[in-house]
Scaffold this active site. Structure first.
Site: not given
Ligand code: PYR
Length: 320
Positions: A34, A176
């Site tokens: 990090d 997503h």
């Molecule tokens: C979720 O929890 O769906 C993320 O993208 C981190």
């Protein structure tokens, strides 16, 4: 035989959880990286100090210099900022794209043979940019989303039917984001498709639709509860499942954001599809048959991801 080396790029809540899980599973030696000096070193030492109690033998170190990831077999990228209540994953694009440029350069220089799993949001656009910034082969760079979204769907279904999560399989495809595509026809309880369970009277179509919507909102539900950040236990567990399949050549069939080069009619984009992950990285993209409604939903999701990639190109024209 030398142990595998796992580099965790980003040592926030997901990074720390990844380190703990990878240690518990003895997947290999772990480097937590990090830019916030002290955090990876502190988390690394803390988790190391749990190893005598838990009984796992791995070297766990923290670093703030990219040279520490040299020769990594797997890199899992969580660097960047997470969303807060009221934000969508897409709101993170500008800031996290700059982070992907740095991370891509670090991987290119120090870990060009690694299998790279990206978790940073907005996922599908960030993994696409990361692959281009790093220059690694597309089959070695993959995004973690489908395993997580499918796991959320599986949990909600298992609770609904009062059955073991182990007996519920699910596929969530597409991007997503709000347009993700949970597929009832390809999700099963004990091998019985959800669509058959509707016919059998286990669940109504309306109730199933509510569960599907809760799955789509799964990340936002956690953000709303935590108020200070986003989910980390389930995202970390999902990425570890993918890393394990690669490191042990298990050839698991997992939904992942994979680079498409014509499959599903999509070119040069990362979108969630069923894949086989083994020692060759993404060894196969499985093209399942989608009916008209499913295809429309998938295409809509692809359109949303394409918009994010365009936004990336506007910020970083070299990505074109
Ligand atoms: C979720 O929890 O769906 C993320 O993208 C981190």
């Amino acid at each position: 035989m030398a142990r595998n080396k796992i580099a965790l790029i980003g040592s926030g809540m997901i990074g720390g959880t990844l380190a703990h899980l990878a240690g518990l599973k003895e997947l290999g030696d772990i480097v937590l990286f990090d830019i916030a000096d002290g955090i990876p070193q502190g988390k690394g030492l803390d988790i190391s100090q749990s190893s005598p109690v838990e009984g796992f033998d791995v070297n766990l170190t923290g670093a703030s210099d990219y040279s520490a990831i040299e020769g990594a077999d797997v890199c899992i990228v969580t660097a960047g900022v997470a969303r807060k209540p009221g934000m969508s994953r897409d709101d993170l694009l500008g800031i996290n794209l700059k982070v992907m440029e740095q991370v891509g350069a670090g991987i290119k220089k120090y870990a060009p043979n690694a299998f790279v799993i990206c978790i940073t949001n907005p996922l599908d656009a960030m993994v696409w940019a990361l692959q281009k910034f790093s220059g690694l082969p597309a089959n070695k760079v993959v995004g973690m989303a489908g395993v997580l979204d499918s796991s959320r769907f599986r949990l909600f279904l298992a609770k609904e039917f009062n059955v073991s999560v182990q007996d519920v399989t699910a596929f969530v495809l597409g991007g997503h984001g709000d347009t993700m595509v949970p597929l009832a026809r390809y999700s099963t309880v004990g091998g019985i498709p959800l669509t058959d369970l509707v016919t059998m009277g286990w669940v109504t179509k309306e109730r199933l639709e509510e569960i599907i919507q809760r799955t789509r909102d799964g990340g936002a539900e956690i953000v709303g509860l935590l108020k200070t950040g986003s989910a980390y236990y389930a995202p970390a567990a999902s990425a570890i499942e993918m890393a394990e399949s690669y490191l042990k050549d298990k050839k698991r069939v997992l939904p992942c954001a994979a680079h498409l080069s014509g499959q599903y009619g999509v070119k040069d984009m990362y979108v969630g599809v069923p894949t086989v992950i083994g020692a060759g990285g993404v060894e196969r993209i499985i093209e399942i048959d989608l009916n008209k409604t499913e295809k429309e939903a998938f295409d809509k999701s692809v359109g949303a991801v394409a918009g994010l990639c365009e936004a990336c190109i506007n910020i970083a024209p070299a990505l074109k």
